[in-house]
Design a protein around this motif. Structure first.
Motif, PDB file in Angstrom:
ATOM      1  N   ASP A   1      45.430  59.142  52.431  1.00  0.00           N
ATOM      2  CA  ASP A   1      45.193  58.588  51.101  1.00  0.00           C
ATOM      3  C   ASP A   1      43.772  59.096  50.850  1.00  0.00           C
ATOM      4  OD1 ASP A   1      47.763  57.742  50.751  1.00  0.00           O
ATOM      5  OD2 ASP A   1      47.099  55.551  51.002  1.00  0.00           O
ATOM      6  N   LEU A   2      42.806  58.866  51.667  1.00  0.00           N
ATOM      7  CA  LEU A   2      41.428  59.254  51.340  1.00  0.00           C
ATOM      8  C   LEU A   2      41.331  60.862  51.012  1.00  0.00           C
ATOM      9  CD1 LEU A   2      38.564  58.532  50.958  1.00  0.00           C
ATOM     10  CD2 LEU A   2      38.147  58.894  53.281  1.00  0.00           C
ATOM     11  N   GLU A   3      41.793  61.539  51.836  1.00  0.00           N
ATOM     12  CA  GLU A   3      41.735  63.207  51.295  1.00  0.00           C
ATOM     13  C   GLU A   3      42.302  63.490  50.032  1.00  0.00           C
ATOM     14  OE1 GLU A   3      43.836  65.850  53.633  1.00  0.00           O
ATOM     15  OE2 GLU A   3      45.644  65.250  53.385  1.00  0.00           O
ATOM     16  N   THR A   4      43.538  62.821  49.636  1.00  0.00           N
ATOM     17  CA  THR A   4      44.067  62.842  48.388  1.00  0.00           C
ATOM     18  C   THR A   4      43.243  62.326  47.042  1.00  0.00           C
ATOM     19  OG1 THR A   4      46.325  62.934  49.280  1.00  0.00           O
ATOM     20  CG2 THR A   4      46.017  62.533  47.002  1.00  0.00           C
ATOM     21  N   ALA A   5      42.752  60.989  47.395  1.00  0.00           N
ATOM     22  CA  ALA A   5      41.880  60.285  46.555  1.00  0.00           C
ATOM     23  C   ALA A   5      40.571  61.109  46.292  1.00  0.00           C
ATOM     24  CB  ALA A   5      41.547  59.044  47.059  1.00  0.00           C
ATOM     25  N   ALA A   6      39.956  61.708  47.394  1.00  0.00           N
ATOM     26  CA  ALA A   6      38.644  62.616  47.142  1.00  0.00           C
ATOM     27  C   ALA A   6      38.811  63.771  46.158  1.00  0.00           C
ATOM     28  CB  ALA A   6      38.170  62.953  48.495  1.00  0.00           C
ATOM     29  N   ALA A   7      40.176  64.522  46.538  1.00  0.00           N
ATOM     30  CA  ALA A   7      40.305  65.673  45.617  1.00  0.00           C
ATOM     31  C   ALA A   7      40.654  65.077  44.218  1.00  0.00           C
ATOM     32  CB  ALA A   7      41.671  66.255  46.283  1.00  0.00           C
ATOM     33  N   MET A   8      41.245  63.889  43.799  1.00  0.00           N
ATOM     34  CA  MET A   8      41.510  63.409  42.697  1.00  0.00           C
ATOM     35  C   MET A   8      40.371  63.173  42.065  1.00  0.00           C
ATOM     36  SD  MET A   8      44.686  61.132  43.268  1.00  0.00           S
ATOM     37  CE  MET A   8      46.359  61.711  43.520  1.00  0.00           C
ATOM     38  N   GLN A   9      39.235  62.470  42.661  1.00  0.00           N
ATOM     39  CA  GLN A   9      38.064  62.133  42.269  1.00  0.00           C
ATOM     40  C   GLN A   9      37.017  63.457  42.254  1.00  0.00           C
ATOM     41  OE1 GLN A   9      37.128  59.253  41.110  1.00  0.00           O
ATOM     42  NE2 GLN A   9      37.795  57.465  42.425  1.00  0.00           N
TER      43      GLN A   9
ATOM     44  N   TYR B   1      45.063  66.230  38.583  1.00  0.00           N
ATOM     45  CA  TYR B   1      45.407  66.170  39.862  1.00  0.00           C
ATOM     46  C   TYR B   1      45.766  64.648  40.181  1.00  0.00           C
ATOM     47  CZ  TYR B   1      45.940  67.042  44.842  1.00  0.00           C
ATOM     48  OH  TYR B   1      46.527  67.073  46.091  1.00  0.00           O
ATOM     49  N   TYR B   2      45.059  63.760  39.258  1.00  0.00           N
ATOM     50  CA  TYR B   2      45.291  62.179  39.513  1.00  0.00           C
ATOM     51  C   TYR B   2      46.667  62.000  39.212  1.00  0.00           C
ATOM     52  CZ  TYR B   2      46.061  61.672  34.522  1.00  0.00           C
ATOM     53  OH  TYR B   2      46.480  61.592  32.949  1.00  0.00           O
ATOM     54  N   ALA B   3      47.451  62.985  38.327  1.00  0.00           N
ATOM     55  CA  ALA B   3      48.980  62.740  37.911  1.00  0.00           C
ATOM     56  C   ALA B   3      49.721  62.179  39.121  1.00  0.00           C
ATOM     57  CB  ALA B   3      49.525  63.786  37.366  1.00  0.00           C
ATOM     58  N   TYR B   4      49.594  62.693  40.527  1.00  0.00           N
ATOM     59  CA  TYR B   4      50.231  62.391  41.669  1.00  0.00           C
ATOM     60  C   TYR B   4      50.337  60.907  41.826  1.00  0.00           C
ATOM     61  CZ  TYR B   4      51.127  67.389  42.555  1.00  0.00           C
ATOM     62  OH  TYR B   4      51.133  68.825  42.684  1.00  0.00           O
ATOM     63  N   LEU B   5      49.208  60.434  41.700  1.00  0.00           N
ATOM     64  CA  LEU B   5      48.938  58.991  41.876  1.00  0.00           C
ATOM     65  C   LEU B   5      49.624  58.250  40.826  1.00  0.00           C
ATOM     66  CD1 LEU B   5      47.728  56.804  43.544  1.00  0.00           C
ATOM     67  CD2 LEU B   5      45.757  56.982  42.208  1.00  0.00           C
ATOM     68  N   TRP B   6      49.436  58.569  39.560  1.00  0.00           N
ATOM     69  CA  TRP B   6      49.948  57.900  38.432  1.00  0.00           C
ATOM     70  C   TRP B   6      51.479  57.895  38.426  1.00  0.00           C
ATOM     71  CZ3 TRP B   6      46.897  55.345  34.681  1.00  0.00           C
ATOM     72  CH2 TRP B   6      47.563  54.751  33.547  1.00  0.00           C
ATOM     73  N   ALA B   7      51.968  58.896  38.522  1.00  0.00           N
ATOM     74  CA  ALA B   7      53.521  58.995  38.996  1.00  0.00           C
ATOM     75  C   ALA B   7      53.864  58.244  39.916  1.00  0.00           C
ATOM     76  CB  ALA B   7      53.910  60.570  39.100  1.00  0.00           C
TER      77      ALA B   7
END
Length: 682
Positions: free
Chosen positions: A548-556, A615-621
């Motif tokens: 989750d953190l590697e993905t969240a960091a990329a989104m941020q 890239y946030y779209a993965y989380l929003w979706a």
């Protein structure tokens, strides 16, 4: 005349509009694309010059028919470019990029077209035209696109906008090519087999064949697009893990694959364009076209998710550091050690890929898992079409049929990794399904699985199994499209919604009955032991903090690049890494042991993949996904009744109507974010 031009721009196979790739070289591709652009321009000119009162068919229908050849030709070209490129094809795409941008500008900055669409909207508002929901949504969306593309700007600003769009398109094409060059150049050569300690024989063989393919001796550890590399979980020597990790994170810094100059120019030009169009930032410009609508709406979810991920990752880091001290006394715990020690701990309670691989043979996973789940949910079946061919001998073409035998569309499968292919996995719409045109859909399923030796099985990691389910979820979205207009069919939906159906499809990979069918030993046919499934389920959250953190960091990081004011963005390549470090720290996701899933210099999604500021779209979706999965669980899971409702009420409409209204009609309310949070809490 228009129908003839539509059919002649691109040679096709059978009645599916599947391109005849065997007859297409770069010259033919260029001719087809340019002919298609001329066809579209001719059709749109006829709309703009019309004087009769507008009707649905004379405006909306004519607009859609005019764009058919362009959609098909460009889809075919970029499908091949992404999957099996050559220097000649790269050169063609570079040449076409500014032409395509100029063509788009010629449409969206055409005042005659804008007035014709606006007149159609006014006629509908006054009751002179009786339009249904799809037609009204088309008008609203197209008028919004006119505004977003600057139709109301004055002439000097429109000219600057054209320049920006052309340059941005060229830079995105350049970045895409540099990315492949850099990834190939960063592969890690290995001279001594001792350095490969910990790898399975299958992994060693893959590395040996990779070296042979490039005329090298020894072994070659090729990289994937992400920062983390599969090799890191298995390699026992810390110094070799460090070499692989550093090769991964340093991609794009120097040499022939250096991307820093492209990144800086893209970020600055996008920021300038957003300001020109009246938006605070490129992130605000992108959000306005999605479900989120504003950066302010999406940021709280992203921050809440990031905070949870950091907390869980820090707790894991302390646990892993203690375990590493026992496994490797005297050595410091570093980022390249995380996957290795995590695999050691998973072996105690969860399940390691080495245990799973013998049960995860690609073709069985695909047919008895991915396709079987679709049959149980939707009644469809998949049948080979040996008389049809794809764009490379690696591909296979399949006919997808409804439960009653009616042909639904075509599926082109391209599973194997190769140097000419972009990394990662994806789906493309070669042909969008359309009631207006009567077209059947043609979709592709692309993965990057290591090609096995002839006669040997292709054994998958669990992540690759999930990828196959995920990408086929996109394929289903395209295959099940039931919309009138091709431009709003299937996956032509908001970016922060389009990942939702594919994420839901991942849900079926761990269905207990399904996995007992598709997870069978490649040699003996023995079903996967129930104990391994138990451990796989328990292990789902084993390394959730890191993931989750590697993905969240990329989104941020994506949001940071695309929300910064122009005067705060780097002006030269050497400033890229510093901007990245400051952005991660400011957004409180800078954990040294867990780098972003993509660092700036090889973040293909945002610099060339259409996910810029999205890239946030993965989380929003996933908010939709988690909520929908809760609905499936409450309605019997993998069954025809639930699947049919999901297909008709969620997948079929695509982007032809407001997706939020579609979801509310399906679920009875907006998605509940707490389902997402619960899914990620350990």
């Amino acid at each position: 005349m228009l129908d003839e031009a539509m059919s002649s721009a691109l040679p096709e196979q059978a009645h599916f509009h599947l391109p005849d790739f065997g007859s297409l070289d770069p010259q033919r591709f260029g001719e087809a694309v340019r002919a298609a652009l001329a066809t579209q321009r001719q059709g749109l000119d006829e709309i703009g010059e019309a004087v009769a009162p507008p009707t649905e068919d004379s405006v909306i229908g004519a607009w859609e028919r005019a764009g058919v050849a362009q959609r098909r030709a460009c889809a075919a070209l970029f499908t091949v470019r992404d999957a099996d490129t050559t220097a000649e094809l790269d050169a063609l795409c570079d040449e076409l990029a500014p032409e395509l941008a100029a063509h788009d500008d010629s449409i969206w900055l055409d005042a005659r077209l804008y007035e014709r669409v606006r007149a159609t909207q006014e006629a509908a508002d006054k009751g002179a035209l009786n339009l249904d929901a799809q037609a009204r949504w088309w008008l609203a969306e197209v008028l919004r696109e006119f505004a977003r593309h600057g139709v109301q700007l004055d002439a000097p600003h429109q000219e600057r906008l054209r320049q920006l769009n052309a340059t941005i398109a060229s830079l995105e094409s350049t970045f895409s090519q540099l990315l492949v060059t850099g990834r190939n150049a960063a592969a890690v050569p290995i001279e001594s087999e001792d350095e490969l300690a910990g790898l399975s024989e299958e992994q060693k063989d893959r590395a040996r064949r990779a070296a042979q393919a490039r005329g090298r001796q020894g072994w070659l550890l090729e990289l994937v697009n992400t920062t983390n590399q599969d090799w890191l979980a298995a390699l026992d020597r810390q110094d070799v893990r460090q070499r692989v990790f550093e090769a991964s994170v340093s991609r794009g810094a120097t040499g022939a694959g250096a991307t820093g100059a492209s990144v800086v120019r893209l970020a600055r030009l996008r920021a300038e364009r957003a300001t020109l169009l009246g938006f605070d930032s490129h992130a605000a410009y992108v959000a306005s076209a999605g479900c989120a609508k504003t950066v302010e709406a999406l940021q709280p979810l992203l921050d809440r998710f990031s905070e949870l991920a950091v907390r869980q990752a820090r707790a894991d880091a302390q646990r892993y550091e203690r375990a590493f001290a026992q496994c490797a006394p005297g050595l410091d715990f570093r980022p390249w050690d995380w996957a290795w020690v995590a695999a050691k701990l998973r072996a105690e309670d969860a399940v390691d890929d080495g245990e799973l691989r013998p049960y995860l043979e690609f073709h069985r996973v695909l047919h008895e898992g991915v396709f079987e789940a679709a049959r149980r949910l939707y009644g469809i079946t998949v049948h080979p079409r040996g008389d049809l061919h794809g764009y490379t001998p690696d591909t296979s073409v399949h006919e997808v049929r409804e439960e009653d035998g009616t042909v639904l569309g075509l599926l082109v499968i391209d599973p194997w990794a190769r140097p000419s292919k972009q990394g990662g996995a994806w789906m493309t719409d070669l042909v969008a399904r359309s009631q207006l045109l009567g077209d059947l859909p043609v979709v592709t399923l692309n993965t990057n699985i290591a090609r096995p030796r002839k006669g040997e099985p292709a054994l998958l990691s669990w992540d690759q199994v999930i990828t196959c389910f995920h990408e086929f979820g996109h394929c289903l979205h395209g295959l099940f499209a039931d919309s009138r207009y091709p431009s709003m069919s299937g996956t032509n939906a908001p970016t922060d919604y389009v990942e939702f159906p594919s994420q839901v499809n991942e849900h079926w990979a761990l269905d207990r009955d399904l996995i007992s069918h598709y997870a069978r030993h490649w040699n003996t046919g023995e079903a996967i032991p129930g104990e391994l499934i138990d451990r796989l389920e328990r292990g789902r959250l084993a390394d959730i903090g890191f993931e989750d953190l590697e993905t969240a960091a990329a989104m941020q990081l994506d949001q940071a690049w695309h929300s910064a004011p122009l005067d705060e963005l780097p002006t030269e390549p050497l400033q890229v890494d510093d901007f990245e470090a400051r952005a991660l720290a400011a957004r409180k996701v800078d954990v040294e042991l867990v780098p972003p899933r993509y660092r700036t210099r090889y973040f293909s999604h945002i610099w060339a993949g259409g996910y810029d500021a999205a890239y946030y779209a993965y989380l929003w979706a996933e908010v939709f996904d988690a909520d929908a999965c809760a609905w499936f669980d409450a309605n019997g899971g993998l069954n025809r009744q639930a699947g049919e409702r999901f297909r008709r009420e969620v997948l079929a409409p695509g982007g032809s109507v407001d997706v939020m209204e579609t979801y509310r009609a399906f679920r009875g309310a907006d998605p509940d974010v707490e389902h997402l949070i619960a899914r990620h809490c350990r």
